[in-house]
Enzyme design. Structure first.
Site, PDB file in Angstrom:
ATOM      1  NE  ARG A   8      -3.267   2.133   3.226  1.00  0.00           N
ATOM      2  CZ  ARG A   8      -2.794   3.070   4.044  1.00  0.00           C
ATOM      3  NH1 ARG A   8      -1.544   3.001   4.479  1.00  0.00           N
ATOM      4  NH2 ARG A   8      -3.570   4.075   4.404  1.00  0.00           N
ATOM      5  NE  ARG A  12       8.988 -21.126   1.384  1.00  0.00           N
ATOM      6  CZ  ARG A  12       9.394 -20.193   2.251  1.00  0.00           C
ATOM      7  NH1 ARG A  12      10.366 -19.356   1.925  1.00  0.00           N
ATOM      8  NH2 ARG A  12       8.842 -20.094   3.441  1.00  0.00           N
ATOM      9  CB  ILE A  70       7.752 -14.298  10.764  1.00  0.00           C
ATOM     10  CG1 ILE A  70       7.982 -15.771  10.412  1.00  0.00           C
ATOM     11  CG2 ILE A  70       6.493 -13.753  10.107  1.00  0.00           C
ATOM     12  CD1 ILE A  70       6.986 -16.688  11.113  1.00  0.00           C
ATOM     13  CG  ASP A  71      12.341 -17.331   9.764  1.00  0.00           C
ATOM     14  OD1 ASP A  71      11.341 -17.591  10.452  1.00  0.00           O
ATOM     15  OD2 ASP A  71      12.753 -18.064   8.849  1.00  0.00           O
ATOM     16  NE  ARG A 101      -1.424 -32.352  31.526  1.00  0.00           N
ATOM     17  CZ  ARG A 101      -2.614 -32.490  30.987  1.00  0.00           C
ATOM     18  NH1 ARG A 101      -3.142 -31.506  30.281  1.00  0.00           N
ATOM     19  NH2 ARG A 101      -3.306 -33.597  31.147  1.00  0.00           N
ATOM     20  CE  LYS A 118      10.117 -20.702  37.673  1.00  0.00           C
ATOM     21  NZ  LYS A 118       9.790 -20.071  36.421  1.00  0.00           N
ATOM     22  NE  ARG A 125      -1.425 -33.835  27.522  1.00  0.00           N
ATOM     23  CZ  ARG A 125      -1.202 -34.841  28.370  1.00  0.00           C
ATOM     24  NH1 ARG A 125       0.029 -35.297  28.565  1.00  0.00           N
ATOM     25  NH2 ARG A 125      -2.205 -35.389  29.034  1.00  0.00           N
ATOM     26  NE  ARG A 136       4.554 -17.867   6.270  1.00  0.00           N
ATOM     27  CZ  ARG A 136       5.050 -18.938   5.633  1.00  0.00           C
ATOM     28  NH1 ARG A 136       6.134 -19.525   6.090  1.00  0.00           N
ATOM     29  NH2 ARG A 136       4.483 -19.387   4.564  1.00  0.00           N
TER      30      ARG A 136
HETATM   31  O1  F6P Z   1      10.559 -17.972   6.091  1.00  0.00           O
HETATM   32  C1  F6P Z   1       9.737 -17.993   7.185  1.00  0.00           C
HETATM   33  C2  F6P Z   1       9.296 -19.368   7.557  1.00  0.00           C
HETATM   34  O2  F6P Z   1       8.065 -19.157   8.191  1.00  0.00           O
HETATM   35  C3  F6P Z   1      10.237 -20.193   8.418  1.00  0.00           C
HETATM   36  O3  F6P Z   1      10.258 -19.828   9.769  1.00  0.00           O
HETATM   37  C4  F6P Z   1       9.706 -21.596   8.205  1.00  0.00           C
HETATM   38  O4  F6P Z   1      10.707 -22.529   8.472  1.00  0.00           O
HETATM   39  C5  F6P Z   1       9.338 -21.573   6.776  1.00  0.00           C
HETATM   40  O5  F6P Z   1       9.043 -20.217   6.449  1.00  0.00           O
HETATM   41  C6  F6P Z   1       8.159 -22.431   6.389  1.00  0.00           C
HETATM   42  O6  F6P Z   1       7.988 -22.353   5.024  1.00  0.00           O
HETATM   43  P1  F6P Z   1       6.737 -22.924   4.229  1.00  0.00           P
HETATM   44  O7  F6P Z   1       5.563 -22.055   4.550  1.00  0.00           O
HETATM   45  O8  F6P Z   1       7.144 -22.820   2.802  1.00  0.00           O
HETATM   46  O9  F6P Z   1       6.532 -24.315   4.712  1.00  0.00           O
END
Ligand code: F6P
Length: 329
Positions: free
Chosen positions: A21, A72, A126-127, A162, A213, A253, A262
């Site tokens: 945008r 990709r 996000i990494d 847990r 804890k 768990r 994401r």
């Molecule tokens: O590139 C960000 C990311 O979310 C990574 O953290 C994760 O390993 C990967 O993409 C997952 O990719 P995809 O959505 O192609 O499975």
């Protein structure tokens, strides 16, 4: 009137729409004709080009994902795909490109520059593993999602006394695990950058029990690999949960947050960062300096050469890991 294309590529990140945008509206304000390329480099190869005016990017600032969609593209790594991508740019008389994405996508932008296509890279992943940029678009939103999930898991962990092993994204980078774990009050944080043995993890859980804890939250980056482990094919988070259960220390768990991280509406921080990146991408063309990747230095937007991608990313900070451990006692 220069014709500038914009695409989003690789894993989507909340805030990509806010970036599109801002890029389009700052671009039209500068007198450019703005074009969108759908599905990243895959759409560039296939000639999937659409006009973008100010109205076309209305009502998207609050939406996760990307209106241009993303992909990709293994084809863009091959010569035949690359030639088709260059042909699309020629056919549509595109003078320059703005690429919004992570490391691989920015490498693609670098390659386009080397072919003589003025291309600006904008960090979105996000990494948060992009060298030279303290923050990328989407990181803050993903972190807030992780913290929200950890809050919920802690409620039930406390109620049932847990341990919860929580796998978060990050194949090569532990940034989400580190910062999400710190903000979410995790007892243990496990990163790809810092291998730790399963026995050590069990010792830390035991230490917590000795300290009174009754529950624990163990945040594991998906790329973490236990030191000395031969179980390469097993998910590390699952291996930890299995080991803790076998030891009978505490009922355990496993939760894998996966792609939940994401999606969702971008935070205010990501919308603002994306808007600032959008303006800076247009400024790079106006200042005749388009062969740059944009970065955020913790204060403002800084253009850097694409060679910055060759340096290691330094966003995962040992001092923060030490802090998280200290405050987990
Ligand atoms: O590139 C960000 C990311 O979310 C990574 O953290 C994760 O390993 C990967 O993409 C997952 O990719 P995809 O959505 O192609 O499975």
């Amino acid at each position: 009137m220069p014709r500038i294309g914009v695409l989003t590529s690789g894993g989507d990140a909340p805030g990509m729409n806010a970036a599109i945008r801002a890029t389009v509206r700052c671009g039209t304000d500068a007198g450019f004709t703005m074009l969108g390329i759908a599905r990243g480099y895959a759409g560039l190869i296939e000639g999937d080009v659409l006009p973008l005016d100010n109205r076309a990017v209305g009502g998207i600032i609050e939406r996760g994902g990307t209106m241009l969609r993303s992909a990709r593209s293994p084809e863009f790594m091959e010569s035949s795909g690359q030639q088709r991508a260059l042909a699309t740019l020629q056919q549509h008389s595109i003078d320059g490109l703005i690429v919004i994405g992570g490391n691989g996508s920015l490498r693609g932008a670098q390659w386009l520059n080397e072919q003589g296509v003025p291309t600006v890279g904008m960090p979105a992943s996000i990494d948060n593993d992009i060298p030279g940029s303290r923050m990328a678009i989407g990181v803050d939103s993903a972190l807030n999602t992780v913290v929200d999930c950890l809050n919920r898991l802690r409620d039930t962990a406390v109620a049932h006394e847990r341990a919860f092993v929580v796998e978060v994204m990050g194949r090569k980078s532990g940034y989400i695990a580190l910062m999400g774990g710190l903000a979410g009050g995790a007892e243990i944080i496990l990163l790809p950058e810092h291998p730790v043995s399963l026995d050590r993890v069990a010792d830390i859980v035991k230490r917590g029990l000795d300290l009174g804890k009754r529950h624990s939250i163990i945040v594991v980056a998906e790329g973490f690999s236990p030191k000395g482990s031969t179980m390469a094919s097993v998910s590390p988070a699952r291996a930890i949960a299995t080991r803790l259960s076998e030891l009978g220390l505490v009922e355990t768990r496993l939760t894998i947050l996966g792609h939940l991280q994401r999606g969702g509406s971008p935070t205010a921080f990501d919308r603002i960062l994306a808007s600032r990146f959008g303006r800076a991408s247009v400024s790079a063309f106006l200042e005749n300096d388009p062969a740059v990747m944009l970065s955020y230095d913790g204060c403002g937007i800084v253009p850097r050469p694409f060679s910055t991608l060759d340096a290691p990313c330094e966003n995962v900070d040992q001092a923060i890991l030490d802090l998280a451990d200290t405050v987990a006692h």
